[in-house]
Design a protein around this motif. Sequence first.
Motif, PDB file in Angstrom:
ATOM      1  N   VAL A   1      -6.510   4.122  -2.149  1.00  0.00           N
ATOM      2  CA  VAL A   1      -7.279   3.381  -1.139  1.00  0.00           C
ATOM      3  C   VAL A   1      -7.062   1.887  -1.296  1.00  0.00           C
ATOM      4  O   VAL A   1      -6.845   1.155  -0.321  1.00  0.00           O
ATOM      5  CB  VAL A   1      -8.775   3.735  -1.236  1.00  0.00           C
ATOM      6  N   ARG A   2      -7.074   1.413  -2.525  1.00  0.00           N
ATOM      7  CA  ARG A   2      -6.911  -0.023  -2.765  1.00  0.00           C
ATOM      8  C   ARG A   2      -5.509  -0.494  -2.404  1.00  0.00           C
ATOM      9  O   ARG A   2      -5.336  -1.493  -1.704  1.00  0.00           O
ATOM     10  CB  ARG A   2      -7.212  -0.331  -4.228  1.00  0.00           C
ATOM     11  N   GLU A   3      -4.490   0.235  -2.855  1.00  0.00           N
ATOM     12  CA  GLU A   3      -3.114  -0.179  -2.592  1.00  0.00           C
ATOM     13  C   GLU A   3      -2.739   0.011  -1.130  1.00  0.00           C
ATOM     14  O   GLU A   3      -2.011  -0.814  -0.556  1.00  0.00           O
ATOM     15  CB  GLU A   3      -2.160   0.600  -3.493  1.00  0.00           C
ATOM     16  N   SER A   4      -3.241   1.076  -0.499  1.00  0.00           N
ATOM     17  CA  SER A   4      -2.950   1.291   0.927  1.00  0.00           C
ATOM     18  C   SER A   4      -3.560   0.192   1.774  1.00  0.00           C
ATOM     19  O   SER A   4      -2.941  -0.292   2.731  1.00  0.00           O
ATOM     20  CB  SER A   4      -3.468   2.659   1.359  1.00  0.00           C
ATOM     21  N   THR A   5      -4.771  -0.217   1.431  1.00  0.00           N
ATOM     22  CA  THR A   5      -5.405  -1.313   2.156  1.00  0.00           C
ATOM     23  C   THR A   5      -4.631  -2.608   1.964  1.00  0.00           C
ATOM     24  O   THR A   5      -4.494  -3.413   2.895  1.00  0.00           O
ATOM     25  CB  THR A   5      -6.859  -1.493   1.692  1.00  0.00           C
ATOM     26  N   GLY A   6      -4.090  -2.815   0.756  1.00  0.00           N
ATOM     27  CA  GLY A   6      -3.283  -4.006   0.521  1.00  0.00           C
ATOM     28  C   GLY A   6      -2.027  -4.043   1.364  1.00  0.00           C
ATOM     29  O   GLY A   6      -1.635  -5.101   1.883  1.00  0.00           O
ATOM     30  N   VAL A   7      -1.384  -2.892   1.544  1.00  0.00           N
ATOM     31  CA  VAL A   7      -0.191  -2.825   2.387  1.00  0.00           C
ATOM     32  C   VAL A   7      -0.536  -3.116   3.841  1.00  0.00           C
ATOM     33  O   VAL A   7       0.147  -3.878   4.533  1.00  0.00           O
ATOM     34  CB  VAL A   7       0.477  -1.443   2.248  1.00  0.00           C
TER      35      VAL A   7
ATOM     36  N   SER B   1      -3.686  -6.836  14.819  1.00  0.00           N
ATOM     37  CA  SER B   1      -5.100  -6.554  14.557  1.00  0.00           C
ATOM     38  C   SER B   1      -5.243  -5.075  14.213  1.00  0.00           C
ATOM     39  O   SER B   1      -4.848  -4.214  14.995  1.00  0.00           O
ATOM     40  CB  SER B   1      -5.953  -6.894  15.782  1.00  0.00           C
ATOM     41  N   ILE B   2      -5.800  -4.790  13.049  1.00  0.00           N
ATOM     42  CA  ILE B   2      -5.874  -3.419  12.551  1.00  0.00           C
ATOM     43  C   ILE B   2      -7.332  -3.009  12.376  1.00  0.00           C
ATOM     44  O   ILE B   2      -8.137  -3.741  11.795  1.00  0.00           O
ATOM     45  CB  ILE B   2      -5.131  -3.289  11.211  1.00  0.00           C
ATOM     46  N   PHE B   3      -7.655  -1.824  12.898  1.00  0.00           N
ATOM     47  CA  PHE B   3      -8.953  -1.193  12.677  1.00  0.00           C
ATOM     48  C   PHE B   3      -8.760  -0.034  11.711  1.00  0.00           C
ATOM     49  O   PHE B   3      -7.861   0.793  11.893  1.00  0.00           O
ATOM     50  CB  PHE B   3      -9.551  -0.674  13.985  1.00  0.00           C
ATOM     51  N   ILE B   4      -9.611   0.041  10.693  1.00  0.00           N
ATOM     52  CA  ILE B   4      -9.526   1.092   9.685  1.00  0.00           C
ATOM     53  C   ILE B   4     -10.821   1.898   9.706  1.00  0.00           C
ATOM     54  O   ILE B   4     -11.915   1.328   9.674  1.00  0.00           O
ATOM     55  CB  ILE B   4      -9.308   0.511   8.281  1.00  0.00           C
ATOM     56  N   VAL B   5     -10.703   3.210   9.780  1.00  0.00           N
ATOM     57  CA  VAL B   5     -11.859   4.096   9.665  1.00  0.00           C
ATOM     58  C   VAL B   5     -12.019   4.481   8.209  1.00  0.00           C
ATOM     59  O   VAL B   5     -11.043   4.891   7.557  1.00  0.00           O
ATOM     60  CB  VAL B   5     -11.691   5.354  10.545  1.00  0.00           C
TER      61      VAL B   5
ATOM     62  N   GLY C   1     -15.020 -10.783  20.229  1.00  0.00           N
ATOM     63  CA  GLY C   1     -13.787 -10.055  20.497  1.00  0.00           C
ATOM     64  C   GLY C   1     -12.952  -9.881  19.242  1.00  0.00           C
ATOM     65  O   GLY C   1     -13.357 -10.252  18.137  1.00  0.00           O
ATOM     66  N   ILE C   2     -11.769  -9.313  19.424  1.00  0.00           N
ATOM     67  CA  ILE C   2     -10.864  -9.050  18.306  1.00  0.00           C
ATOM     68  C   ILE C   2     -10.005 -10.283  18.042  1.00  0.00           C
ATOM     69  O   ILE C   2      -9.381 -10.826  18.955  1.00  0.00           O
ATOM     70  CB  ILE C   2      -9.965  -7.840  18.610  1.00  0.00           C
ATOM     71  N   VAL C   3      -9.967 -10.732  16.808  1.00  0.00           N
ATOM     72  CA  VAL C   3      -9.157 -11.880  16.415  1.00  0.00           C
ATOM     73  C   VAL C   3      -7.761 -11.387  16.031  1.00  0.00           C
ATOM     74  O   VAL C   3      -7.615 -10.360  15.349  1.00  0.00           O
ATOM     75  CB  VAL C   3      -9.803 -12.625  15.235  1.00  0.00           C
ATOM     76  N   GLN C   4      -6.748 -12.097  16.489  1.00  0.00           N
ATOM     77  CA  GLN C   4      -5.377 -11.720  16.192  1.00  0.00           C
ATOM     78  C   GLN C   4      -5.113 -11.762  14.687  1.00  0.00           C
ATOM     79  O   GLN C   4      -5.449 -12.723  14.005  1.00  0.00           O
ATOM     80  CB  GLN C   4      -4.403 -12.652  16.905  1.00  0.00           C
ATOM     81  N   GLY C   5      -4.523 -10.694  14.154  1.00  0.00           N
ATOM     82  CA  GLY C   5      -4.228 -10.609  12.735  1.00  0.00           C
ATOM     83  C   GLY C   5      -5.412 -10.256  11.865  1.00  0.00           C
ATOM     84  O   GLY C   5      -5.314 -10.343  10.637  1.00  0.00           O
TER      85      GLY C   5
ATOM     86  N   GLN D   1      -1.252  -6.738   4.387  1.00  0.00           N
ATOM     87  CA  GLN D   1      -0.006  -7.500   4.440  1.00  0.00           C
ATOM     88  C   GLN D   1       0.643  -7.401   5.819  1.00  0.00           C
ATOM     89  O   GLN D   1       1.167  -8.384   6.352  1.00  0.00           O
ATOM     90  CB  GLN D   1       0.937  -6.969   3.359  1.00  0.00           C
ATOM     91  N   ILE D   2       0.589  -6.216   6.427  1.00  0.00           N
ATOM     92  CA  ILE D   2       1.137  -6.033   7.775  1.00  0.00           C
ATOM     93  C   ILE D   2       0.343  -6.841   8.789  1.00  0.00           C
ATOM     94  O   ILE D   2       0.909  -7.501   9.672  1.00  0.00           O
ATOM     95  CB  ILE D   2       1.132  -4.540   8.145  1.00  0.00           C
ATOM     96  N   ALA D   3      -0.986  -6.801   8.672  1.00  0.00           N
ATOM     97  CA  ALA D   3      -1.838  -7.502   9.632  1.00  0.00           C
ATOM     98  C   ALA D   3      -1.607  -9.006   9.594  1.00  0.00           C
ATOM     99  O   ALA D   3      -1.458  -9.654  10.640  1.00  0.00           O
ATOM    100  CB  ALA D   3      -3.311  -7.174   9.366  1.00  0.00           C
ATOM    101  N   LYS D   4      -1.572  -9.583   8.401  1.00  0.00           N
ATOM    102  CA  LYS D   4      -1.416 -11.028   8.286  1.00  0.00           C
ATOM    103  C   LYS D   4       0.021 -11.471   8.533  1.00  0.00           C
ATOM    104  O   LYS D   4       0.266 -12.550   9.083  1.00  0.00           O
ATOM    105  CB  LYS D   4      -1.868 -11.485   6.900  1.00  0.00           C
ATOM    106  N   GLY D   5       0.988 -10.628   8.118  1.00  0.00           N
ATOM    107  CA  GLY D   5       2.383 -11.019   8.272  1.00  0.00           C
ATOM    108  C   GLY D   5       2.905 -10.909   9.692  1.00  0.00           C
ATOM    109  O   GLY D   5       3.647 -11.772  10.167  1.00  0.00           O
TER     110      GLY D   5
END
Length: 456
Positions: free
Chosen positions: A191-197, A208-212, A85-89, A200-204
């Motif tokens: 791509v690198r900086e957007s993924t970093g942002v 749970s975020i899915f990225i295509v 399943g999906i893990v929180q964060g 940060q949202i997911a962990k903070g």
Amino acid sequence: MAKAKKTVFFCQECGYESPKWMGQCPGCKSWNTFVEETVSPNQTKHQEATGRKKAEPVALSEISLDEEDRIHTGIKELDRVLGGGIVQGSMTLVGGDPGIGKSTLLLQVCRNLADQVSVLYISGEESLKQIKLRAQRIGAFGDRLRLLCETNLDMIRQVIEKEKPTVVVIDSIQTMYNEEVSSAPGSVSQVRESTGVLLQIAKGLGVSIFIVGHVTKDGNVAGPRVLEHMVDTVLYFEGDRHASYRILRGVKNRFGSTNEIGVFEMREEGLVEVENPSEFMLAGRPEGASGSVVACSMEGTRPILIEIQALVCASNFGMPRRTAAGTDYNRVNLLMAVLEKRLGLHLSASDAYVNIAGGIRMNEPAVDLGILLAVVSSYKDIVIDDKVLVFGEVGLSGEVRAVSMAEQRVQEAKKLGFTTVILPAACMKSVGQETEITLIPVENIRDAVRFLEQKR
């Protein structure tokens, strides 16, 4: 006076930064991977200063793990690949060829999750009406699914902090842009900086975020390779988009196994789970045809039966032609060399074509014996019984070596109605005495071919 923007070079594979262009990357040793981009001098300092909160260490004994921490998607095949399943964060990257079904699968996940948690679907490629048209084909959706068409990460961050969804889907990461990065969307820096942002949202916030992610012509996710290192899970959609089947494979998973796969079938109403891939792959098998044999391959903990086809015919040219579809071309050449050396078959004057039916790709050594017997069957025009299953690794000396999980392979053969299994003799101890199915242990390829000739 504002400082002028400077130009730097980034490696598309690992994200290595250099003030000048270089032929070979010092970080990953790749050639011709540097691209030129314009960045702001205070970009890094600004990103380090934003969104930072006080961090305090926690004892390992104070951390509790519950089954409720995982959210079930309602799609068993996807839950299997995710590790339950999906893990929180967590942050999951889904890649694949255009039109393979990435957005369709995630929209189906959103439909199932909207019944239990709040979901936010953010699209940078499609309008709201386009998403609505695709959603009508899939089925009915709940009101807890919210849609947003936006590519500005600052706006996306504000919406997420306001809505506080449990699951967020970003479609796709190549369309997102950070205003602090001056390069165009889809570039290495963006791509690198957007993924970093987003990380940060997911962990903070515990979202749970899915990225295509789009893929390049080589099949890798577009952008720096560091993108795959930043996320928690990397999933790849495989298969021909013109065929009906799809395979979801886990390449990286911090919360589960990376050997599991999920099998889907593309239909008009979306992606449908294939609970028995073996039966699906063997559908439409020819009866009474030489050069066809059923082999067993393991994908994680799941045995999958596949049909291996071979066609050997006289060559009309000085150099025989070799073709392999669905398996390693060099491995096929190696096995044919073993046949010539150990069995004396004169294959040097024959064209050979090997195909794994259904378009699936298998590279496990356990299919060696199946490829070898399919070639022998076509060369000698021997029809192999439809109820015979084979598996085993073949060495250069012609020996048939043991493979893992032999008992699970035999049980799968029994479940699908096979009556005979040709397997390595070294696997007999792990299989035991099976009464409902005939086991033919072989120590070398000569024993396996002799068994086929006796049943001729």
